[in-house]
Enzyme design. Structure first.
Site, PDB file in Angstrom:
ATOM      1  CG  PHE A 148       4.610   7.304  -0.749  1.00  0.00           C
ATOM      2  CD1 PHE A 148       5.475   6.620   0.090  1.00  0.00           C
ATOM      3  CD2 PHE A 148       4.134   6.669  -1.871  1.00  0.00           C
ATOM      4  CE1 PHE A 148       5.843   5.321  -0.191  1.00  0.00           C
ATOM      5  CE2 PHE A 148       4.493   5.370  -2.156  1.00  0.00           C
ATOM      6  CZ  PHE A 148       5.359   4.695  -1.312  1.00  0.00           C
ATOM      7  N   PRO A 159       0.841  -1.203   0.000  1.00  0.00           N
ATOM      8  CG  PRO A 159      -0.734  -1.568   1.664  1.00  0.00           C
ATOM      9  CD  PRO A 159       0.576  -2.071   1.157  1.00  0.00           C
ATOM     10  CB  CYS A 160       2.015   3.428  -2.363  1.00  0.00           C
ATOM     11  SG  CYS A 160       3.245   2.132  -2.601  1.00  0.00           S
ATOM     12  CD  GLN A 161      -3.385   3.228  -0.091  1.00  0.00           C
ATOM     13  OE1 GLN A 161      -2.454   2.740   0.486  1.00  0.00           O
ATOM     14  NE2 GLN A 161      -4.247   2.522  -0.795  1.00  0.00           N
TER      15      GLN A 161
END
Length: 368
Positions: A85, A81-83
């Site tokens: 950054f 998950p890269c929400q």
């Protein structure tokens, strides 16, 4: 010939590993996810793959080498998950928001695979004006990988869903690997020469769903007998684990007002298409157009994605069909978010479509 060894990080219910298994030349040594229910689904469908419910940050070098039995890992796959950054200039600092991605990089650096495949949301490309993508590229470049990346449309690889996904492929040994060649196309695409290309037309919603039991809202079962395939796609996803079985075809029950609202939605339309008296403030409710690939399957498909022929949300199995999972790939867990673990909907909606993953696997094995 020995199989290509793989580790699947953030494996979820197993869409990535399923596609690599279908490619036929890969052996997954280890799959890891933090969600107990997703791992349960993974283990049921892939009993020969060691799958653990573990916080990736707890996997130090010694534990990773023990879990992979000291074997050389040739490919690492996964989509952390890269929400949200966090950036410091053009760098990814040691911020909790960046932790899972940084753990992915750390594991890749420990295992040193020939190739990694990093999958994520399309929004990654434009996040913070492109600086997040630049920072991600820097992190992988620092540990010695040549990179290529693109946004791939799942429908171009035989999935009955126009689901765009960000794919990055990293390779060691000063070798850059491009993206897999599409196998399917939109009939309306003017750039396609139908007489010179060997591409198949996109798989439509009708192609995917036409032979499933036509149940009404509130009906259905977790286990049903499958019906005969009516086209090539249905034959492809009929399944070989438990032939003749169909799982998770159970529809949510709606009240009369919701049924009326869904009944008035035209195919391809959303809430804005309704008469004024039936409109709601929630506009992200769409009815599938049966002549096209589905829109992106989200984790809220029971309320947001409406069946093309029935006034109800789609079922787990219908969503799984649109994601290209086999009919006998069984999902476990609640249908609603009353528990702390991922629901069936979350597991399907979060998954990498197996046929997209298979195309990636077929492509990269030529570089190993």
């Amino acid at each position: 010939m020995d199989k290509i060894t793989t580790v699947d990080l953030f494996c979820g219910a197993g869409g990535f590993s399923e596609g690599f298994s279908k490619s036929g030349d890969f052996e997954t040594l280890l799959a890891v996810d933090f969600d107990k229910q997703a791992i349960g689904t993974f283990q049921h469908n892939h009993p020969s793959i060691p799958a653990i419910c573990e916080d990736i940050s707890e996997l130090d070098e010694a534990k990773l080498l023990s879990l992979t039995k000291g074997k050389n890992v040739q490919v690492v796959i996964g989509g952390p998950p890269c929400q949200g950054f966090s950036l410091a200039g053009r760098r990814l600092p040691d911020d909790p928001k960046n932790q899972l991605f940084k753990e992915y990089v750390r594991v890749v650096n420990i295992l040193r695979p020939d190739i990694f495949v990093f999958e994520n949301v399309v929004g990654l490309v434009s996040m913070q004006g492109g600086l997040v993508l630049e920072a991600i590229c820097n992190e992988f470049s620092k540990i010695g990988y040549e990179l290529s990346y693109s946004v791939l449309n799942s429908a171009d690889y035989g999935v009955p869903q126009a689901r765009p996904r960000f794919i990055m492929i990293g390779s060691r040994h000063n070798k850059r690997i491009g993206m897999p060649t599409p196998t399917h196309h939109a009939l309306s695409n003017p750039s396609i020469d139908l007489f010179s290309e060997e591409l198949k037309p996109h798989v439509s919603v009708k192609d995917a769903l036409s032979n499933l039991p036509q149940i009404k809202q509130g009906e259905g079962e977790e286990v049903l007998k499958s019906t005969s395939a009516q086209n090539e796609y249905q034959r492809i996803i009929s399944g070989t684990r438990i032939p003749g079985k169909l799982f998770n075809q159970r529809a949510t029950k709606h009240n009369e007002n919701i049924v009326e609202r869904y009944s008035h939605l035209p195919q391809g339309g959303d809430i804005r298409s309704l008469p004024e008296r039936l409109k709601t403030k929630k506009n992200n409710v769409f009815r599938l157009n049966d002549s096209l690939p589905s829109r992106t399957i989200t984790c809220n498909f029971r309320t947001d994605i409406i069946h093309p022929w029935m006034p109800r949300g789609i079922t787990t199995r219908e969503a799984a069909r649109l994601q290209s999972f086999d009919d006998d790939y069984q999902f476990f867990g609640n249908l609603t978010r009353k528990a702390k673990y991922l629901t069936q909907d979350d597991q399907v909606g979060n998954a990498v479509p197996p046929l997209l993953a298979k195309s990636i696997a077929d492509h990269i094995k030529g570089f190993i």
